[in-house]
Design an enzyme around this catalytic site. Structure first.
Site, PDB file in Angstrom:
ATOM      1  N   SER A  13       0.830  -1.216   0.000  1.00 19.10           N
ATOM      2  CA  SER A  13       0.000   0.000   0.000  1.00 19.10           C
ATOM      3  C   SER A  13       0.860   1.260   0.000  1.00 19.10           C
ATOM      4  CB  SER A  13      -0.974   0.006   1.183  1.00 19.10           C
ATOM      5  OG  SER A  13      -0.310   0.224   2.411  1.00 19.10           O
ATOM      6  N   ARG A  87      13.073  -7.690   5.204  1.00 16.36           N
ATOM      7  CA  ARG A  87      14.348  -8.382   5.453  1.00 16.36           C
ATOM      8  C   ARG A  87      15.411  -7.380   5.864  1.00 16.36           C
ATOM      9  NH1 ARG A  87      13.699 -13.291   6.600  1.00 16.36           N
ATOM     10  NH2 ARG A  87      15.938 -13.602   6.304  1.00 16.36           N
ATOM     11  N   HIS A 105       9.199   3.393   8.506  1.00 14.60           N
ATOM     12  CA  HIS A 105       9.079   2.553   9.691  1.00 14.60           C
ATOM     13  C   HIS A 105       7.853   3.003  10.485  1.00 14.60           C
ATOM     14  CE1 HIS A 105      10.405  -0.027  12.936  1.00 14.60           C
ATOM     15  NE2 HIS A 105      10.057   0.953  13.763  1.00 14.60           N
ATOM     16  N   THR A 137      20.876   2.894   7.285  1.00 10.29           N
ATOM     17  CA  THR A 137      22.303   2.665   7.565  1.00 10.29           C
ATOM     18  C   THR A 137      22.412   1.251   8.129  1.00 10.29           C
ATOM     19  OG1 THR A 137      22.160   3.440   9.847  1.00 10.29           O
ATOM     20  CG2 THR A 137      22.603   5.115   8.145  1.00 10.29           C
ATOM     21  N   ASP A 141      17.129   0.800  11.811  1.00  9.95           N
ATOM     22  CA  ASP A 141      16.128   1.790  12.233  1.00  9.95           C
ATOM     23  C   ASP A 141      16.745   3.004  12.933  1.00  9.95           C
ATOM     24  OD1 ASP A 141      13.984   0.316  11.182  1.00  9.95           O
ATOM     25  OD2 ASP A 141      13.800  -0.876  12.999  1.00  9.95           O
TER      26      ASP A 141
HETATM   27  N1  NHR Z   1      18.319  -2.945   6.906  1.00  8.76           N
HETATM   28  C1  NHR Z   1      19.218  -2.158   7.520  1.00  8.76           C
HETATM   29  N2  NHR Z   1      20.492  -2.515   7.413  1.00  8.76           N
HETATM   30  N3  NHR Z   1      18.887  -1.049   8.214  1.00  8.76           N
HETATM   31  C2  NHR Z   1      17.589  -0.705   8.318  1.00  8.76           C
HETATM   32  O1  NHR Z   1      17.289   0.384   9.019  1.00  8.76           O
HETATM   33  C3  NHR Z   1      16.598  -1.516   7.729  1.00  8.76           C
HETATM   34  C4  NHR Z   1      17.010  -2.642   7.016  1.00  8.76           C
HETATM   35  C5  NHR Z   1      16.081  -3.490   6.407  1.00  8.76           C
HETATM   36  C6  NHR Z   1      14.744  -3.255   6.548  1.00  8.76           C
HETATM   37  C7  NHR Z   1      12.873  -1.995   7.487  1.00  8.76           C
HETATM   38  C8  NHR Z   1      12.619  -2.333   8.960  1.00  8.76           C
HETATM   39  C9  NHR Z   1      11.548  -1.546   9.617  1.00  8.76           C
HETATM   40  O2  NHR Z   1      11.154  -0.497   9.143  1.00  8.76           O
HETATM   41  C10 NHR Z   1      14.325  -2.151   7.275  1.00  8.76           C
HETATM   42  C11 NHR Z   1      15.231  -1.266   7.849  1.00  8.76           C
HETATM   43  C12 NHR Z   1      12.488  -6.078   9.009  1.00  8.76           C
HETATM   44  C13 NHR Z   1      13.074  -6.377  10.222  1.00  8.76           C
HETATM   45  C14 NHR Z   1      13.273  -7.810  10.655  1.00  8.76           C
HETATM   46  O3  NHR Z   1      13.657  -8.079  11.781  1.00  8.76           O
HETATM   47  C15 NHR Z   1      13.501  -5.335  11.018  1.00  8.76           C
HETATM   48  C16 NHR Z   1      13.356  -4.022  10.605  1.00  8.76           C
HETATM   49  C17 NHR Z   1      12.763  -3.738   9.374  1.00  8.76           C
HETATM   50  C18 NHR Z   1      12.333  -4.768   8.577  1.00  8.76           C
HETATM   51  N4  NHR Z   1      13.045  -8.802   9.734  1.00  8.76           N
HETATM   52  C19 NHR Z   1      13.231 -10.214   9.933  1.00  8.76           C
HETATM   53  C20 NHR Z   1      14.619 -10.645   9.486  1.00  8.76           C
HETATM   54  O4  NHR Z   1      15.065 -11.700   9.980  1.00  8.76           O
HETATM   55  C21 NHR Z   1      12.256 -11.030   9.133  1.00  8.76           C
HETATM   56  C22 NHR Z   1      10.830 -10.777   9.447  1.00  8.76           C
HETATM   57  C23 NHR Z   1       9.889 -11.349   8.388  1.00  8.76           C
HETATM   58  O5  NHR Z   1      10.342 -11.873   7.349  1.00  8.76           O
HETATM   59  O6  NHR Z   1       8.659 -11.241   8.606  1.00  8.76           O
HETATM   60  O7  NHR Z   1      15.209 -10.019   8.581  1.00  8.76           O
HETATM   61  O8  NHR Z   1      11.121  -1.969  10.690  1.00  8.76           O
HETATM   62  C1  GAR Z   2       3.720  -0.570   6.714  1.00  9.07           C
HETATM   63  O1  GAR Z   2       3.005  -0.198   7.869  1.00  9.07           O
HETATM   64  C2  GAR Z   2       5.200  -0.332   6.917  1.00  9.07           C
HETATM   65  O2  GAR Z   2       5.483   0.825   7.657  1.00  9.07           O
HETATM   66  C3  GAR Z   2       5.564  -1.535   7.713  1.00  9.07           C
HETATM   67  O3  GAR Z   2       4.836  -2.607   7.164  1.00  9.07           O
HETATM   68  C4  GAR Z   2       3.656  -2.092   6.540  1.00  9.07           C
HETATM   69  C5  GAR Z   2       3.713  -2.463   5.078  1.00  9.07           C
HETATM   70  O4  GAR Z   2       2.508  -2.149   4.458  1.00  9.07           O
HETATM   71  N1  GAR Z   2       6.956  -1.793   7.652  1.00  9.07           N
HETATM   72  C6  GAR Z   2       7.555  -2.501   8.582  1.00  9.07           C
HETATM   73  O5  GAR Z   2       6.988  -2.929   9.564  1.00  9.07           O
HETATM   74  C7  GAR Z   2       9.027  -2.742   8.350  1.00  9.07           C
HETATM   75  N2  GAR Z   2       9.484  -3.573   9.395  1.00  9.07           N
HETATM   76  P1  GAR Z   2       2.426  -2.036   2.865  1.00  9.07           P
HETATM   77  O6  GAR Z   2       3.045  -3.300   2.285  1.00  9.07           O
HETATM   78  O7  GAR Z   2       0.964  -1.984   2.598  1.00  9.07           O
HETATM   79  O8  GAR Z   2       3.151  -0.806   2.439  1.00  9.07           O
END
Ligand code: NHR
Ligand code: GAR
Length: 215
Positions: A13, A87, A105, A137, A141
């Site tokens: 979305s 990821r 985020h 980075t 987050d």
């Molecule tokens: N990568 C880096 N290096 N730095 C960031 O700030 C990142 C990133 C990758 C993704 C999005 C993030 C968020 O907005 C993001 C920011 C997934 C996880 C996580 O733990 C954490 C943060 C975010 C996205 N993922 C699991 C993992 O093992 C898998 C979870 C799943 O597949 O459902 O990678 O929060």
């Molecule tokens: C959104 O709320 C986004 O901020 C969040 O997942 C949703 C994705 O919705 N992202 C995370 O939680 C990253 N860890 P979308 O696929 O409809 O955009």
């Protein structure tokens, strides 16, 4: 015109809000790490090239990130836009694209990094929650913040209600951040603190950042 690729994992979305915003950005591809991401069909319907790199098919995070980088580099975008991409990216991947990866985020960073942000906000009892667009980075987050928007946490909220209220402002602030990016107005001060050049408070952030949508 600057170009982007959008990375998704699911519904898409935020991707749709970006596509609907009519930004002066060339959207070169939408890439998902999940073959079943429903956002892929939406991107195809709009004539955007889609690709899947299924993370479960790779032996390590490094191997997945290396394949993803080859896919991205084949279309050579200026920026990589994470839109619900789930990821964590390796240090090596992030270092390849310094200050060229953006993420949205669903919390007011630095509060509630990681997963399940709405659950943590409710459990903590904060009364204001929201969303953050930031540069990625290797410190998860914690990259430089571009824009944030706040929403109230209301007495009878559950995770779904709160997530929905936050999603409404996500769909406003991500297109705004990318508009600034397209216009070349994002600059960095000391410590990589972001400053938007020629910011007009009422037209650039009035609606997005200062309004508290109440349903
Ligand atoms: N990568 C880096 N290096 N730095 C960031 O700030 C990142 C990133 C990758 C993704 C999005 C993030 C968020 O907005 C993001 C920011 C997934 C996880 C996580 O733990 C954490 C943060 C975010 C996205 N993922 C699991 C993992 O093992 C898998 C979870 C799943 O597949 O459902 O990678 O929060
Ligand atoms: C959104 O709320 C986004 O901020 C969040 O997942 C949703 C994705 O919705 N992202 C995370 O939680 C990253 N860890 P979308 O696929 O409809 O955009």
């Amino acid at each position: 015109m600057k170009s982007i690729v959008i990375l998704i994992s699911g519904r898409g979305s935020n991707m749709e809000a970006i596509l609907d915003a009519g930004l002066r950005l060339n959207i070169k591809a939408v890439i998902s790490n999940r073959p079943d991401a429903t956002g892929l069909a939406m991107a195809s319907r709009r004539g955007i090239a889609t690709r899947v790199f299924d993370h479960s098919a790779y032996a390590s995070r490094e191997a997945f990130d290396a394949a993803l980088a080859v896919g991205i580099d084949s279309v050579a975008p200026d920026y990589i836009v994470l839109a619900g991409f789930m990821r964590v990216l390796t240090e090596g991947f992030v270092a390849r694209y310094p200050m060229r990866i953006l993420n949205i985020h669903p919390s007011l960073l630095p509060a509630f990094g990681g997963m399940h942000t709405h659950r943590h906000a409710l459990a903590t009892g904060v009364k204001i929650h929201g969303a953050t667009v930031h540069f990625v980075t290797s410190h998860l987050d914690h990259g430089p913040i571009i824009i944030q928007a706040a929403v109230p946490v209301l007495p009878h909220d559950d995770e779904a209600a709160l997530a929905h209220r936050v999603l409404v402002v996500e769909h406003q602030i991500y297109p705004q951040a990318l508009r600034w990016l397209a216009e070349g107005r994002i600059t960095f001060k000391e410590n990589n603190v972001v400053e938007i050049r020629d910011l007009n408070v009422s037209s650039d952030i009035g609606d997005q950042q200062l309004r508290m949508p109440m349903e």
